[in-house]
Design a protein around this motif. Structure first.
Motif, PDB file in Angstrom:
ATOM      1  N   ARG A  80     -13.442  12.528   0.996  1.00  0.00           N
ATOM      2  CA  ARG A  80     -12.819  11.311   1.536  1.00  0.00           C
ATOM      3  C   ARG A  80     -13.760  10.136   1.298  1.00  0.00           C
ATOM      4  NH1 ARG A  80      -8.425  11.821   4.997  1.00  0.00           N
ATOM      5  NH2 ARG A  80      -7.894  13.955   5.538  1.00  0.00           N
ATOM      6  N   ASN A  81     -13.184   8.974   1.013  1.00  0.00           N
ATOM      7  CA  ASN A  81     -14.022   7.803   0.762  1.00  0.00           C
ATOM      8  C   ASN A  81     -14.503   7.193   2.079  1.00  0.00           C
ATOM      9  OD1 ASN A  81     -11.971   6.130   1.743  1.00  0.00           O
ATOM     10  ND2 ASN A  81     -11.172   5.688  -0.280  1.00  0.00           N
ATOM     11  N   VAL A 137      -7.784   1.102  -8.206  1.00  0.00           N
ATOM     12  CA  VAL A 137      -6.369   1.392  -8.418  1.00  0.00           C
ATOM     13  C   VAL A 137      -5.890   0.617  -9.638  1.00  0.00           C
ATOM     14  CG1 VAL A 137      -4.053   1.102  -7.445  1.00  0.00           C
ATOM     15  CG2 VAL A 137      -5.943   1.756  -5.956  1.00  0.00           C
ATOM     16  N   TYR A 186       1.098   3.395  -3.072  1.00  0.00           N
ATOM     17  CA  TYR A 186      -0.110   4.074  -3.555  1.00  0.00           C
ATOM     18  C   TYR A 186      -0.452   5.301  -2.720  1.00  0.00           C
ATOM     19  CZ  TYR A 186      -0.594   0.049  -6.483  1.00  0.00           C
ATOM     20  OH  TYR A 186      -0.345  -0.911  -7.415  1.00  0.00           O
ATOM     21  N   ARG A 187       0.384   5.640  -1.785  1.00  0.00           N
ATOM     22  CA  ARG A 187       0.153   6.831  -0.966  1.00  0.00           C
ATOM     23  C   ARG A 187       0.824   8.029  -1.638  1.00  0.00           C
ATOM     24  NH1 ARG A 187       1.027   3.112   3.871  1.00  0.00           N
ATOM     25  NH2 ARG A 187      -1.102   2.431   4.248  1.00  0.00           N
ATOM     26  N   TYR A 207       0.802  -1.219   0.000  1.00  0.00           N
ATOM     27  CA  TYR A 207       0.000   0.000   0.000  1.00  0.00           C
ATOM     28  C   TYR A 207       0.839   1.276   0.000  1.00  0.00           C
ATOM     29  CZ  TYR A 207      -4.097  -2.883   0.576  1.00  0.00           C
ATOM     30  OH  TYR A 207      -5.094  -3.794   0.359  1.00  0.00           O
ATOM     31  N   TYR A 212      -9.034  -0.819  -3.881  1.00  0.00           N
ATOM     32  CA  TYR A 212      -7.893  -0.517  -3.017  1.00  0.00           C
ATOM     33  C   TYR A 212      -7.752  -1.521  -1.875  1.00  0.00           C
ATOM     34  CZ  TYR A 212      -4.683   2.184  -0.105  1.00  0.00           C
ATOM     35  OH  TYR A 212      -3.619   2.577   0.654  1.00  0.00           O
ATOM     36  N   TYR A 231     -10.031   7.777   3.502  1.00  0.00           N
ATOM     37  CA  TYR A 231      -8.906   8.202   2.657  1.00  0.00           C
ATOM     38  C   TYR A 231      -9.351   9.256   1.659  1.00  0.00           C
ATOM     39  CZ  TYR A 231      -6.276   4.101   4.203  1.00  0.00           C
ATOM     40  OH  TYR A 231      -5.623   3.176   4.946  1.00  0.00           O
ATOM     41  N   TYR A 232      -8.472  10.204   1.402  1.00  0.00           N
ATOM     42  CA  TYR A 232      -8.644  11.124   0.278  1.00  0.00           C
ATOM     43  C   TYR A 232      -7.784  10.554  -0.834  1.00  0.00           C
ATOM     44  CZ  TYR A 232      -8.309  15.102  -2.803  1.00  0.00           C
ATOM     45  OH  TYR A 232      -8.348  15.910  -3.914  1.00  0.00           O
ATOM     46  N   THR A 233      -8.389  10.235  -1.958  1.00  0.00           N
ATOM     47  CA  THR A 233      -7.628   9.659  -3.057  1.00  0.00           C
ATOM     48  C   THR A 233      -7.331  10.718  -4.111  1.00  0.00           C
ATOM     49  OG1 THR A 233      -9.630   8.888  -4.162  1.00  0.00           O
ATOM     50  CG2 THR A 233      -8.551   7.354  -2.670  1.00  0.00           C
ATOM     51  N   GLU A 234      -6.172  10.591  -4.704  1.00  0.00           N
ATOM     52  CA  GLU A 234      -5.696  11.588  -5.659  1.00  0.00           C
ATOM     53  C   GLU A 234      -6.641  11.770  -6.848  1.00  0.00           C
ATOM     54  OE1 GLU A 234      -1.521  12.558  -7.885  1.00  0.00           O
ATOM     55  OE2 GLU A 234      -2.224  10.510  -7.893  1.00  0.00           O
ATOM     56  N   ASP A 270     -13.164   2.992  -4.936  1.00  0.00           N
ATOM     57  CA  ASP A 270     -11.745   3.334  -4.845  1.00  0.00           C
ATOM     58  C   ASP A 270     -10.919   2.307  -5.610  1.00  0.00           C
ATOM     59  OD1 ASP A 270      -9.398   4.526  -4.154  1.00  0.00           O
ATOM     60  OD2 ASP A 270      -9.518   4.080  -2.021  1.00  0.00           O
TER      61      ASP A 270
END
Length: 130
Positions: free
Chosen positions: A73-74, A110, A52-53, A49, A120, A78-81, A108
């Motif tokens: 945020r999901n 990836v 992916y941060r 992981y 994710y 998490y706030y995803t890019e 989410d």
């Protein structure tokens, strides 16, 4: 936002100082194009992981865009890019259907280094290696 960022503080401070002097009223959004495991690399098949941060830094004196990011945020917090595009569209004056934002926020996904798309929570690990 609660984000760990490995930035060069001197360069970022230069940008902020210049924007303060020249622009006065601005919002700054910095993000990398990918994450990296420091001293190891990126795009590792089973890097976990940490790869992916992706760092995201936002400075917004009005707090409008920081609040938008918090609301994006999901379900895991998490706030995803991938949500950056909606903030940028708002900054440019575009209105986006809230249902579109919600759909992306909830799912989410990836793109993994094996060219497959995973949720994710279900990224392949070393034990999945065949």
């Amino acid at each position: 936002m609660d984000v760990t960022v490995n930035l060069c503080p001197r360069n970022l401070n230069q940008i902020i100082n210049m924007a303060d002097a020249e622009l006065k009223d601005y919002a700054l959004l910095y993000t990398s194009d990918h994450a990296e495991i420091i001293n190891v690399g990126h795009g590792l098949q089973y890097g976990g992981y940490a790869q992916y941060r992706v760092p995201v830094f936002m400075l917004d004196k009005s707090k409008k865009y920081c609040q938008m990011a918090e609301e994006m945020r999901n379900n895991d917090g998490y706030y995803t890019e991938v949500m950056n595009k909606f903030i940028l569209l708002d900054m440019m004056g575009y209105t986006v259907n809230p249902d579109s934002i919600s759909d992306v926020r909830i799912h989410d996904h990836v793109l993994h280094s094996d060219s497959m798309t995973y949720d994710y929570k279900n990224l392949p690990t070393e034990k999945d290696r065949k």
